[in-house]
Design an enzyme around this catalytic site. Structure first.
Site, PDB file in Angstrom:
ATOM      1  N   GLY A  28       0.827  -1.205   0.000  1.00 58.82           N
ATOM      2  CA  GLY A  28       0.000   0.000   0.000  1.00 58.82           C
ATOM      3  C   GLY A  28       0.859   1.252   0.000  1.00 58.82           C
ATOM      4  O   GLY A  28       2.095   1.176  -0.004  1.00 58.82           O
ATOM      5  N   SER A  29       0.214   2.401   0.009  1.00 59.21           N
ATOM      6  CA  SER A  29       0.962   3.656  -0.129  1.00 59.21           C
ATOM      7  C   SER A  29       1.826   3.948   1.094  1.00 59.21           C
ATOM      8  O   SER A  29       2.935   4.494   0.957  1.00 59.21           O
ATOM      9  CB  SER A  29      -0.008   4.810  -0.402  1.00 59.21           C
ATOM     10  OG  SER A  29      -0.953   4.921   0.641  1.00 59.21           O
ATOM     11  N   THR A  30       1.366   3.569   2.282  1.00 58.44           N
ATOM     12  CA  THR A  30       2.166   3.819   3.494  1.00 58.44           C
ATOM     13  C   THR A  30       3.360   2.861   3.518  1.00 58.44           C
ATOM     14  O   THR A  30       4.496   3.269   3.825  1.00 58.44           O
ATOM     15  CB  THR A  30       1.305   3.666   4.761  1.00 58.44           C
ATOM     16  OG1 THR A  30       0.016   4.242   4.527  1.00 58.44           O
ATOM     17  CG2 THR A  30       1.943   4.357   5.952  1.00 58.44           C
ATOM     18  N   ASP A  80       3.518  -2.632   8.192  1.00 58.61           N
ATOM     19  CA  ASP A  80       2.452  -2.538   7.184  1.00 58.61           C
ATOM     20  C   ASP A  80       1.455  -1.458   7.584  1.00 58.61           C
ATOM     21  O   ASP A  80       1.356  -1.075   8.761  1.00 58.61           O
ATOM     22  CB  ASP A  80       1.743  -3.899   7.067  1.00 58.61           C
ATOM     23  CG  ASP A  80       0.919  -4.032   5.784  1.00 58.61           C
ATOM     24  OD1 ASP A  80       0.870  -3.079   4.985  1.00 58.61           O
ATOM     25  OD2 ASP A  80       0.326  -5.109   5.592  1.00 58.61           O
ATOM     26  N   ALA A  82      -2.735   0.057   7.294  1.00 63.26           N
ATOM     27  CA  ALA A  82      -4.053  -0.496   7.625  1.00 63.26           C
ATOM     28  C   ALA A  82      -5.119   0.428   7.066  1.00 63.26           C
ATOM     29  O   ALA A  82      -4.866   1.615   6.803  1.00 63.26           O
ATOM     30  CB  ALA A  82      -4.216  -0.629   9.129  1.00 63.26           C
ATOM     31  N   GLY A  95      -7.481  -3.244   1.807  1.00 59.15           N
ATOM     32  CA  GLY A  95      -7.925  -2.258   0.821  1.00 59.15           C
ATOM     33  C   GLY A  95      -7.121  -2.373  -0.468  1.00 59.15           C
ATOM     34  O   GLY A  95      -7.631  -2.127  -1.558  1.00 59.15           O
ATOM     35  N   GLY A  96      -5.861  -2.770  -0.333  1.00 58.09           N
ATOM     36  CA  GLY A  96      -5.004  -2.961  -1.503  1.00 58.09           C
ATOM     37  C   GLY A  96      -5.039  -4.379  -2.028  1.00 58.09           C
ATOM     38  O   GLY A  96      -4.314  -4.716  -2.969  1.00 58.09           O
ATOM     39  N   GLU A 102      -0.470 -10.652   3.570  1.00 59.95           N
ATOM     40  CA  GLU A 102      -0.164  -9.792   4.728  1.00 59.95           C
ATOM     41  C   GLU A 102      -0.385 -10.550   6.032  1.00 59.95           C
ATOM     42  O   GLU A 102       0.425 -10.479   6.963  1.00 59.95           O
ATOM     43  CB  GLU A 102      -1.047  -8.543   4.688  1.00 59.95           C
ATOM     44  CG  GLU A 102      -0.676  -7.598   3.549  1.00 59.95           C
ATOM     45  CD  GLU A 102      -1.645  -6.446   3.351  1.00 59.95           C
ATOM     46  OE1 GLU A 102      -1.252  -5.459   2.730  1.00 59.95           O
ATOM     47  OE2 GLU A 102      -2.797  -6.531   3.813  1.00 59.95           O
TER      48      GLU A 102
HETATM   49  C1  5RP Z   1      -3.251  -3.539   1.498  1.00 61.70           C
HETATM   50  C2  5RP Z   1      -3.512  -3.006   2.856  1.00 61.70           C
HETATM   51  C3  5RP Z   1      -3.022  -1.627   3.165  1.00 61.70           C
HETATM   52  O1  5RP Z   1      -2.194  -1.692   4.269  1.00 61.70           O
HETATM   53  C4  5RP Z   1      -4.197  -0.748   3.447  1.00 61.70           C
HETATM   54  O2  5RP Z   1      -5.112  -0.799   2.351  1.00 61.70           O
HETATM   55  C5  5RP Z   1      -3.762   0.700   3.681  1.00 61.70           C
HETATM   56  O3  5RP Z   1      -3.288   1.236   2.491  1.00 61.70           O
HETATM   57  P1  5RP Z   1      -2.605   2.669   2.423  1.00 61.70           P
HETATM   58  O4  5RP Z   1      -1.311   2.579   3.163  1.00 61.70           O
HETATM   59  O5  5RP Z   1      -2.432   2.903   0.949  1.00 61.70           O
HETATM   60  O6  5RP Z   1      -3.551   3.661   3.051  1.00 61.70           O
HETATM   61  O7  5RP Z   1      -4.068  -3.646   3.717  1.00 61.70           O
HETATM   62  O8  5RP Z   1      -3.874  -4.787   1.310  1.00 61.70           O
END
Ligand code: 5RP
Length: 216
Positions: A28-30, A80, A82, A95-96, A102
Site C-alpha cells: 500500500g501507499s504507506t 504494514d 491499515a 484495501g489494496g 499480509e
Molecule cells: C493492502 C492493505 C493496506 O495496508 C491498506 O489498504 C492501507 O493502504 P494505504 O497505506 O495505501 O492507506 O491492507 O492490502
C-alpha cells in the site's frame, strides 16, 4: 500536513524498529513510503519478505534482497499499513487486496508495527468495508452467507489477487467483536482470508498526525 505526509512520517518513525534480520514488508501507499526509506539503510538488514508482488518489485528496484517466506524462517519485524485500527490495535486490512499474504507474513513475524495516518484510527471497526478474499467458484455461496451475517458484499470488479482469487468488500457488518467475527469468517468454506487482523493485532501503531507521530 496532508494525509500522504502523515503516512510518510509514520513510515519514517518505523525505521526506529529496524534492528537487523529479515523484515516483513506490507503493501500500500504507506508501506511504499517505508520501502523507499528502508532503501537508505539496506546495509542494516539481511533481507526482506514481501506481502505482495507489487511490494516485492518495489523492494527489488531499490536493490533490497527479497526472500520467499519458505526460505526465511521467523522474521524479526513486520511493517504494514491499515485501512482502520481500533484502540486495541485490531485492524481492517486488504484495501489494496494483499490481505492473505499480509496475514501470513504478519503471523511469521515477532513484532507487527502498523503505520498509518490519523484518519485510520476509529473507535469501532467497520465503516471501511471489510475485504474478504474468496475462491472464485465460491463467490456466490460466500456472498449469501455474508448477507446472512448482516453484511452487504460487493465484488471488487476487474481485480484478481496475487493468489488468483476474488475480493468481496463487505459493508454494513457490525464489528463489535472483531475476534469473534474473524473466527466465524475463517470457518466459511470458500473464504481464503478475511481482512480482520484481531486474533493477531498489531503490537504497535505509529500514527502520523499534524503534530507529529503518535505511538500506541
Ligand atoms: C493492502 C492493505 C493496506 O495496508 C491498506 O489498504 C492501507 O493502504 P494505504 O497505506 O495505501 O492507506 O491492507 O492490502
Amino acid at each position: 500536513m496532508n494525509q500522504d505526509a502523515m503516512k510518510k512520517a509514520a513510515a519514517m518513525a518505523a525505521l526506529e524498529y529496524v534492528e537487523g534480520g529479515i523484515i516483513g514488508i506490507g503493501t500500500g501507499s504507506t508501506a511504499n513510503h517505508f520501502i523507499d526509506l528502508l532503501a537508505g539503510m539496506k546495509d542494516k538488514i539481511d533481507a526482506t519478505v514481501a506481502s505482495s508482488v507489487a511490494s516485492a518489485q518495489r523492494l527489488q528496484r531499490h536493490g533490497l534482497r527479497v526472500l520467499d517466506l519458505n526460505e526465511a524462517g521467523t522474521l524479526s519485524l513486520y511493517v504494514d499499513g491499515a485501512d482502520e485500527s481500533n484502540p486495541a490495535l485490531q485492524l481492517i486490512k486488504g484495501g489494496g487486496g494483499a490481505l492473505t499474504r499480509e496475514k501470513i507474513v504478519a503471523s511469521a513475524s515477532e513484532k507487527f508495527v502498523c503505520i498509518a495516518d490519523k484518519t485510520k484510527l476509529v473507535p469501532v471497526l467497520g465503516a471501511f468495508p471489510l475485504p474478504v478474499e474468496v475462491i472464485p467458484m465460491a463467490q456466490a455461496v460466500v456472498a449469501r452467507q455474508l448477507i446472512a451475517l448482516g453484511g452487504t458484499p460487493v465484488l471488487r470488479t476487474g481485480y484478481t489477487t496475487d493468489n488468483g482469487n476474488v475480493i468481496l468488500d463487505v459493508s454494513g457488518l457490525h464489528i463489535g467483536d472483531p475476534v469473534g467475527l474473524e473466527s466465524e469468517l475463517n470457518h466459511i468454506p470458500g473464504i481464503v482470508t478475511n481482512g480482520l487482523f484481531a486474533l493477531r493485532p498489531a503490537d504497535a501503531l505509529l500514527m502520523g498526525t499534524a503534530d507529529g507521530v503518535e505511538a500506541r
